[in-house]
Design an enzyme around this catalytic site. Structure first.
Site, PDB file in Angstrom:
ATOM      1  N   ARG A 107       4.429  -3.272   3.470  1.00 46.94           N
ATOM      2  CA  ARG A 107       4.340  -1.938   2.837  1.00 46.94           C
ATOM      3  C   ARG A 107       3.623  -0.946   3.734  1.00 46.94           C
ATOM      4  O   ARG A 107       4.000   0.210   3.805  1.00 46.94           O
ATOM      5  CB  ARG A 107       3.548  -2.035   1.523  1.00 46.94           C
ATOM      6  CG  ARG A 107       4.157  -2.927   0.505  1.00 46.94           C
ATOM      7  CD  ARG A 107       3.164  -3.165  -0.608  1.00 46.94           C
ATOM      8  NE  ARG A 107       3.146  -2.034  -1.505  1.00 46.94           N
ATOM      9  CZ  ARG A 107       3.936  -1.914  -2.561  1.00 46.94           C
ATOM     10  NH1 ARG A 107       4.817  -2.861  -2.839  1.00 46.94           N
ATOM     11  NH2 ARG A 107       3.872  -0.885  -3.336  1.00 46.94           N
ATOM     12  N   TYR A 214       8.650 -14.346   1.323  1.00 47.68           N
ATOM     13  CA  TYR A 214       9.551 -13.988   2.422  1.00 47.68           C
ATOM     14  C   TYR A 214       8.728 -13.625   3.645  1.00 47.68           C
ATOM     15  O   TYR A 214       7.531 -13.300   3.542  1.00 47.68           O
ATOM     16  CB  TYR A 214      10.499 -12.843   2.032  1.00 47.68           C
ATOM     17  CG  TYR A 214       9.884 -11.619   1.424  1.00 47.68           C
ATOM     18  CD1 TYR A 214       9.296 -10.632   2.198  1.00 47.68           C
ATOM     19  CD2 TYR A 214       9.898 -11.441   0.040  1.00 47.68           C
ATOM     20  CE1 TYR A 214       8.752  -9.494   1.622  1.00 47.68           C
ATOM     21  CE2 TYR A 214       9.340 -10.304  -0.549  1.00 47.68           C
ATOM     22  CZ  TYR A 214       8.775  -9.343   0.247  1.00 47.68           C
ATOM     23  OH  TYR A 214       8.221  -8.223  -0.326  1.00 47.68           O
ATOM     24  N   ASP A 291       6.985   6.653  -9.136  1.00 48.84           N
ATOM     25  CA  ASP A 291       6.366   5.964 -10.275  1.00 48.84           C
ATOM     26  C   ASP A 291       5.849   6.934 -11.331  1.00 48.84           C
ATOM     27  O   ASP A 291       5.730   6.567 -12.501  1.00 48.84           O
ATOM     28  CB  ASP A 291       5.206   5.084  -9.790  1.00 48.84           C
ATOM     29  CG  ASP A 291       5.659   3.673  -9.414  1.00 48.84           C
ATOM     30  OD1 ASP A 291       6.876   3.440  -9.333  1.00 48.84           O
ATOM     31  OD2 ASP A 291       4.782   2.808  -9.203  1.00 48.84           O
TER      32      ASP A 291
HETATM   33  C1  LIG Z   1       3.861  -6.818  -7.055  1.00 47.44           C
HETATM   34  C2  LIG Z   1       4.767  -5.637  -6.781  1.00 47.44           C
HETATM   35  C3  LIG Z   1       5.882  -5.813  -5.974  1.00 47.44           C
HETATM   36  C4  LIG Z   1       6.740  -4.731  -5.723  1.00 47.44           C
HETATM   37  N1  LIG Z   1       7.835  -4.943  -4.946  1.00 47.44           N
HETATM   38  C5  LIG Z   1       8.658  -3.910  -4.680  1.00 47.44           C
HETATM   39  C6  LIG Z   1       9.805  -4.098  -3.839  1.00 47.44           C
HETATM   40  O1  LIG Z   1      10.040  -5.194  -3.313  1.00 47.44           O
HETATM   41  N2  LIG Z   1      10.639  -3.033  -3.616  1.00 47.44           N
HETATM   42  C7  LIG Z   1      10.389  -1.804  -4.164  1.00 47.44           C
HETATM   43  O2  LIG Z   1      11.172  -0.859  -3.926  1.00 47.44           O
HETATM   44  N3  LIG Z   1       9.310  -1.595  -4.977  1.00 47.44           N
HETATM   45  C8  LIG Z   1       8.454  -2.603  -5.236  1.00 47.44           C
HETATM   46  N4  LIG Z   1       7.361  -2.399  -6.035  1.00 47.44           N
HETATM   47  C9  LIG Z   1       7.157  -1.064  -6.657  1.00 47.44           C
HETATM   48  C10 LIG Z   1       6.548  -0.058  -5.712  1.00 47.44           C
HETATM   49  O3  LIG Z   1       5.359  -0.584  -5.146  1.00 47.44           O
HETATM   50  C11 LIG Z   1       6.209   1.260  -6.425  1.00 47.44           C
HETATM   51  O4  LIG Z   1       7.257   1.613  -7.286  1.00 47.44           O
HETATM   52  C12 LIG Z   1       6.019   2.375  -5.386  1.00 47.44           C
HETATM   53  O5  LIG Z   1       4.962   2.055  -4.517  1.00 47.44           O
HETATM   54  C13 LIG Z   1       5.739   3.719  -6.071  1.00 47.44           C
HETATM   55  O6  LIG Z   1       5.497   4.699  -5.077  1.00 47.44           O
HETATM   56  P1  LIG Z   1       4.932   6.130  -5.493  1.00 47.44           P
HETATM   57  O7  LIG Z   1       4.734   6.864  -4.204  1.00 47.44           O
HETATM   58  O8  LIG Z   1       5.780   6.730  -6.540  1.00 47.44           O
HETATM   59  O9  LIG Z   1       3.532   5.842  -6.190  1.00 47.44           O
HETATM   60  P2  LIG Z   1       2.194   5.235  -5.565  1.00 47.44           P
HETATM   61  O10 LIG Z   1       2.467   4.233  -4.518  1.00 47.44           O
HETATM   62  O11 LIG Z   1       1.352   4.812  -6.720  1.00 47.44           O
HETATM   63  O12 LIG Z   1       1.511   6.481  -4.836  1.00 47.44           O
HETATM   64  C14 LIG Z   1       0.856   7.492  -5.561  1.00 47.44           C
HETATM   65  C15 LIG Z   1      -0.062   8.237  -4.600  1.00 47.44           C
HETATM   66  O13 LIG Z   1      -0.603   9.359  -5.283  1.00 47.44           O
HETATM   67  C16 LIG Z   1      -1.997   9.413  -5.048  1.00 47.44           C
HETATM   68  N5  LIG Z   1      -2.561  10.105  -6.216  1.00 47.44           N
HETATM   69  C17 LIG Z   1      -2.651   9.639  -7.476  1.00 47.44           C
HETATM   70  N6  LIG Z   1      -3.222  10.549  -8.283  1.00 47.44           N
HETATM   71  C18 LIG Z   1      -3.481  11.622  -7.499  1.00 47.44           C
HETATM   72  C19 LIG Z   1      -4.087  12.883  -7.768  1.00 47.44           C
HETATM   73  N7  LIG Z   1      -4.489  13.211  -8.995  1.00 47.44           N
HETATM   74  N8  LIG Z   1      -4.203  13.760  -6.756  1.00 47.44           N
HETATM   75  C20 LIG Z   1      -3.772  13.454  -5.499  1.00 47.44           C
HETATM   76  N9  LIG Z   1      -3.214  12.248  -5.193  1.00 47.44           N
HETATM   77  C21 LIG Z   1      -3.076  11.363  -6.189  1.00 47.44           C
HETATM   78  C22 LIG Z   1      -2.418   7.963  -4.921  1.00 47.44           C
HETATM   79  O14 LIG Z   1      -3.642   7.837  -4.224  1.00 47.44           O
HETATM   80  C23 LIG Z   1      -1.241   7.399  -4.125  1.00 47.44           C
HETATM   81  O15 LIG Z   1      -1.404   7.559  -2.734  1.00 47.44           O
HETATM   82  C24 LIG Z   1       6.483  -3.453  -6.290  1.00 47.44           C
HETATM   83  C25 LIG Z   1       5.337  -3.272  -7.080  1.00 47.44           C
HETATM   84  C26 LIG Z   1       4.484  -4.354  -7.322  1.00 47.44           C
HETATM   85  C27 LIG Z   1       3.262  -4.120  -8.155  1.00 47.44           C
END
Ligand SMILES: Cc1cc2nc3c(=O)[nH]c(=O)nc-3n(C[C@H](O)[C@H](O)[C@H](O)COP(=O)(O)OP(=O)(O)OC[C@H]3O[C@@H](n4cnc5c(N)ncnc54)[C@H](O)[C@@H]3O)c2cc1C
Length: 422
Positions: A107, A214, A291
């Site tokens: 990641r 993996y 997310d």
């Molecule tokens: C065990 C596990 C395995 C997974 N495997 C996979 C996989 O194989 N393939 C896949 O596609 N997905 C996988 N996922 C899902 C994936 O990790 C998430 O869906 C993805 O990381 C979401 O990305 P995001 O950028 O939307 O949110 P996040 O990664 O949660 O990023 C949010 C960001 O916003 C910041 N933030 C939060 N609040 C604020 C605020 N108020 N002000 C400023 N910044 C803020 C945080 O610090 C963070 O940097 C897995 C998840 C888990 C738990």
């Protein structure tokens, strides 16, 4: 930092950064506000299916990603109790079918690749900027930072994750606990005291638990994930998913799984939450992404991919909605984004729940599932075709997905049309 920009993105995770890159490619001035002191990701693996590697190719990033990741030759599902093979996906055949590979990657390598791409593209990347509030303005939207200052832009994209602040503008909901916890453990292959086939993504499914492993980084590291249902969570205890529960959950599994459990990280674990799907992601000039809009359980390995797809679709619609004066018609672009993405992601979130149920069956249902899976052809992609094929830009691209579904049923997995298919 108060210079003007076209787009403010809140959150510098994989969703926020990949979207910043996508929009900057369209000639837009983009600023990312990240609350943490540094941009970063936890050190574990992530799977990237063809619907994602196709986008990385479009971004000119596929070769870099492939040099950082691993292209496994097959994905195999095994029974976690007896270790027998249940079914497999021939990943070379999958690549032939969809034109792009199935990849696994660290990641932090994926996140780092998007961070470098954003820097090269000129994205304004700002850390130490927790956003506490959002409001629409006469000519766009503004966010409030924890120090009380405001930043404004033509449009604000909230990519602030599962616990999104911005989501509260659209719905009063809470994350839904699955009562399952995930442990991760990334270990050097040289330190392994057991044989592991590094060419495969292996998923062992068992009653109330599953285990995935993996290879990462050219086969130097093994990524492992152990997931189980927590009796303490079921009993309503506040502290749940503890290491004693991990050991108990996997005590009766086959040696290949049981022997891996001691190498999981024990100082932290991830309680697994998703949220009920919502179909409205846009309020004025503020939109949810990743997310924040559609956190799934991880069973389809599509969470980060959906976030990357969201950013790619948004970039495409920003390009399509350019007016003659060069400005983007943001209401039209955001409406087109929401029109195609909300339904796709709703299906993924609900299907992931259903896959979790299927993986964790016990007793007669487990044996029936195993019989069905063993009869499946390894080149049959019919269950995942709607996920792996090219990301739709318009509802018309996915006609069967956009047949009318009563919105009232959006949060009820039992009424999801895909559930009966599984
Ligand atoms: C065990 C596990 C395995 C997974 N495997 C996979 C996989 O194989 N393939 C896949 O596609 N997905 C996988 N996922 C899902 C994936 O990790 C998430 O869906 C993805 O990381 C979401 O990305 P995001 O950028 O939307 O949110 P996040 O990664 O949660 O990023 C949010 C960001 O916003 C910041 N933030 C939060 N609040 C604020 C605020 N108020 N002000 C400023 N910044 C803020 C945080 O610090 C963070 O940097 C897995 C998840 C888990 C738990």
């Amino acid at each position: 930092m108060n210079t003007s920009c076209d787009v403010l993105i809140v959150g510098g995770g994989i969703g926020g950064l990949s979207t910043a890159f996508s929009l900057t490619r369209q000639g837009l001035a983009v600023r990312v506000l990240e609350r943490a002191a540094e941009f970063g990701e936890v050190g574990a693996g992530i799977q990237l299916a063809p619907n994602c590697t196709r986008i990385l190719h479009d971004y000119g990033l596929l070769e870099e990603a492939a040099s950082l990741g691993v292209l496994p030759s097959r994905m195999v599902m095994r029974d976690a109790l007896d270790g027998s093979d249940l079914t497999a996906l021939d990943l070379a055949d999958l690549e032939r079918t969809y034109g792009f590979p199935y990849m696994v990657i660290h990641r932090s390598d994926l996140h780092g690749m998007f961070l470098r791409a954003c820097r090269r593209a000129g994205v304004d990347l700002v850390t130490d900027s927790p956003v506490t509030g959002y409001r629409n303005t006469a000519d766009g939207a503004a966010v409030t930072l924890a120090d009380g200052s405001e930043r404004s832009a033509r449009v604000v994209i909230a990519a602030d994750g599962l616990h999104s602040t911005a989501r509260g503008l659209l719905v009063e909901d809470e994350p839904v606990s699955s009562d399952y916890a995930a442990y991760r453990g990334t270990v050097p292959v040289a330190d392994l005291d057991r044989g592991v086939d590094l060419s495969e993504v292996a998923v062992y499914v068992g009653p109330g638990c599953h285990f995935v492993h993996y290879a990462l980084r050219g086969g130097e590291m093994l990524n492992q994930v152990a997931v189980f249902e927590s009796p303490k969570a079921r009993a309503g205890e506040a502290e749940w998913g503890t290491p004693d529960e991990l050991d108990a959950a996997f005590a009766d599994t086959c040696p290949a799984v049981r022997e891996a459990i001691p190498s999981m990280w024990r100082d932290r674990w991830w309680p697994m939450f998703d949220r009920d799907p919502i179909m409205t992601w846009v309020q004025g000039s503020i939109a949810l992404l990743g997310d924040a809009a559609h956190p799934p359980l991880q069973y389809m390995a599509q969470g980060a991919i959906m976030a990357i797809e969201d950013g790619w679709v948004l970039g495409a619609h920003a390009a399509r909605q350019r007016r003659a004066d060069g400005a983007v018609d943001w209401p039209a672009a955001l409406a087109a984004y929401e029109a195609v993405r909300a339904e796709h992601c709703r299906r993924v979130v609900l299907t992931a729940r259903a896959w979790g149920d299927l993986w964790h069956l016990d007793g007669l249902a487990r044996r029936q599932r195993n019989a069905i899976l063993r009869a499946r052809e390894t080149t049959d992609h019919s269950f995942t075709d709607w996920v792996y094929r090219p990301t739709a830009l318009l509802p018309e691209d996915e006609p069967e997905m956009f047949r009318p579904i009563p919105l009232a049923s959006a949060g009820d997995p039992a009424e999801a049309p895909h559930r009966a298919r599984i």
